[in-house]
Design a protein around this motif. Structure first.
Motif, PDB file in Angstrom:
ATOM      1  N   PHE A  56      -3.105  -4.657  -4.964  1.00 33.41           N
ATOM      2  CA  PHE A  56      -3.453  -4.180  -3.884  1.00 33.41           C
ATOM      3  C   PHE A  56      -2.970  -4.590  -2.566  1.00 33.41           C
ATOM      4  O   PHE A  56      -3.003  -6.264  -2.187  1.00 33.41           O
ATOM      5  CB  PHE A  56      -4.723  -4.352  -3.166  1.00 33.41           C
ATOM      6  N   SER A  57      -2.050  -4.691  -1.508  1.00 27.03           N
ATOM      7  CA  SER A  57      -2.007  -4.792   0.089  1.00 27.03           C
ATOM      8  C   SER A  57      -1.786  -3.199   0.401  1.00 27.03           C
ATOM      9  O   SER A  57      -1.780  -2.539   0.017  1.00 27.03           O
ATOM     10  CB  SER A  57      -0.712  -5.113  -0.573  1.00 27.03           C
ATOM     11  N   ASN A  58      -1.491  -3.692   1.790  1.00 29.99           N
ATOM     12  CA  ASN A  58      -0.495  -2.912   2.537  1.00 29.99           C
ATOM     13  C   ASN A  58       0.681  -2.305   2.444  1.00 29.99           C
ATOM     14  O   ASN A  58       1.239  -2.776   1.769  1.00 29.99           O
ATOM     15  CB  ASN A  58      -0.761  -2.800   4.020  1.00 29.99           C
ATOM     16  N   GLU A  59       1.126  -0.870   2.794  1.00 29.59           N
ATOM     17  CA  GLU A  59       2.598  -0.243   1.922  1.00 29.59           C
ATOM     18  C   GLU A  59       3.579  -0.755   2.953  1.00 29.59           C
ATOM     19  O   GLU A  59       3.242  -0.906   4.366  1.00 29.59           O
ATOM     20  CB  GLU A  59       2.218   1.320   2.601  1.00 29.59           C
ATOM     21  N   MET A 116      -5.358   4.996  -1.185  1.00 28.12           N
ATOM     22  CA  MET A 116      -4.866   5.372  -0.272  1.00 28.12           C
ATOM     23  C   MET A 116      -4.248   3.511   0.254  1.00 28.12           C
ATOM     24  O   MET A 116      -5.183   3.126   0.785  1.00 28.12           O
ATOM     25  CB  MET A 116      -5.483   5.963   0.880  1.00 28.12           C
ATOM     26  N   LEU A 117      -3.014   3.968   0.335  1.00 31.89           N
ATOM     27  CA  LEU A 117      -2.413   2.471   1.041  1.00 31.89           C
ATOM     28  C   LEU A 117      -1.807   2.997   2.540  1.00 31.89           C
ATOM     29  O   LEU A 117      -0.927   3.275   2.589  1.00 31.89           O
ATOM     30  CB  LEU A 117      -1.324   2.353   0.339  1.00 31.89           C
ATOM     31  N   GLY A 172      -9.316  -3.344 -15.633  1.00 27.04           N
ATOM     32  CA  GLY A 172      -8.314  -4.143 -15.614  1.00 27.04           C
ATOM     33  C   GLY A 172      -7.159  -5.343 -14.537  1.00 27.04           C
ATOM     34  O   GLY A 172      -8.366  -4.842 -13.443  1.00 27.04           O
ATOM     35  N   ILE A 173      -6.215  -5.295 -14.328  1.00 30.82           N
ATOM     36  CA  ILE A 173      -5.706  -6.367 -13.115  1.00 30.82           C
ATOM     37  C   ILE A 173      -4.943  -5.113 -12.422  1.00 30.82           C
ATOM     38  O   ILE A 173      -4.194  -4.666 -12.954  1.00 30.82           O
ATOM     39  CB  ILE A 173      -4.852  -7.038 -13.943  1.00 30.82           C
ATOM     40  N   LYS A 219       2.233  -1.926  -6.387  1.00 32.73           N
ATOM     41  CA  LYS A 219       0.411  -1.150  -5.653  1.00 32.73           C
ATOM     42  C   LYS A 219      -0.008   0.627  -6.713  1.00 32.73           C
ATOM     43  O   LYS A 219      -0.381   1.738  -6.626  1.00 32.73           O
ATOM     44  CB  LYS A 219       0.259  -0.788  -4.675  1.00 32.73           C
ATOM     45  N   GLU A 220       1.519   0.763  -7.837  1.00 31.19           N
ATOM     46  CA  GLU A 220       2.049   2.306  -8.829  1.00 31.19           C
ATOM     47  C   GLU A 220      -0.143   1.950  -9.159  1.00 31.19           C
ATOM     48  O   GLU A 220      -0.643   3.331  -9.078  1.00 31.19           O
ATOM     49  CB  GLU A 220       2.486   1.980  -8.970  1.00 31.19           C
ATOM     50  N   LYS A 221      -0.117   1.178  -9.842  1.00 31.95           N
ATOM     51  CA  LYS A 221      -1.620   1.183 -11.069  1.00 31.95           C
ATOM     52  C   LYS A 221      -2.689   1.578 -10.585  1.00 31.95           C
ATOM     53  O   LYS A 221      -3.630   2.587 -11.090  1.00 31.95           O
ATOM     54  CB  LYS A 221      -1.420  -0.194 -12.123  1.00 31.95           C
ATOM     55  N   ILE A 222      -3.208   1.478  -9.250  1.00 31.66           N
ATOM     56  CA  ILE A 222      -4.456   1.323  -8.292  1.00 31.66           C
ATOM     57  C   ILE A 222      -4.493   2.736  -7.400  1.00 31.66           C
ATOM     58  O   ILE A 222      -5.104   3.311  -7.399  1.00 31.66           O
ATOM     59  CB  ILE A 222      -4.750   0.068  -7.073  1.00 31.66           C
ATOM     60  N   ARG A 223      -2.788   3.030  -7.367  1.00 30.26           N
ATOM     61  CA  ARG A 223      -2.767   4.079  -6.702  1.00 30.26           C
ATOM     62  C   ARG A 223      -3.035   5.400  -7.435  1.00 30.26           C
ATOM     63  O   ARG A 223      -3.313   6.757  -7.348  1.00 30.26           O
ATOM     64  CB  ARG A 223      -1.375   4.452  -6.469  1.00 30.26           C
TER      65      ARG A 223
END
Length: 143
Positions: free
Chosen positions: A69-72, A126-127, A65-66, A116-120
């Motif tokens: 990601f980035s820092n919070e 961890m962000l 999937g797509i 970033k909810e999907k990757i989390r």
């Protein structure tokens, strides 16, 4: 169809050319800078991105999937520059300006924050807060 695609934004590191390294250099060379204050996003420390990619690769579960990601955290370029200035203890003055006052060949969105909810949820990535990652990068740049 079996790929994992990771979208990111505002990437910086101790290597290559990027906003953080440019600001550090300019803040040492100039007494004052103008930085755009109406473009919002989330910085991404390349080391954190690499760790997230490694975490996904090593995960027993592979869910194509797509992902984003980035820092919070959400900031604008001016606030990011001010954090860099503070982090290196520079006396350089940083002034906020509008995008229209700093023309560039590429059009930039005013709001480029990625969810970033999907990757989390999918990978348990961890962000870290952008401030923590910026501090870590600035420490490495100073050595």
């Amino acid at each position: 169809p079996e790929s994992v695609i990771i979208r990111t934004s505002w990437v910086y590191s101790i290597y290559g050319s990027n906003f953080v390294k440019t600001m550090v250099r300019l803040m040492r060379e100039k007494p004052a800078l103008n930085v755009v204050s109406d473009q919002w996003g989330s910085p991404t420390h390349a080391a954190d991105l690499a760790a997230a990619i490694l975490h996904i690769i090593e995960n027993a579960q592979w869910t194509p999937g797509i992902y984003h990601f980035s820092n919070e955290g959400i900031i604008n370029w001016y606030q990011f520059a001010e954090a860099i200035r503070s982090g290196i203890g520079s006396a350089c003055t940083v002034a906020p300006i509008a995008t229209e006052q700093y023309p560039t060949p590429a059009a930039r969105p005013k709001y480029s924050v990625l969810s970033k909810e999907k990757i989390r949820q999918t990978y348990g990535v961890m962000l870290l807060p952008w401030q923590q990652s910026l501090d870590e990068c600035l420490k490495k740049l100073s050595t």
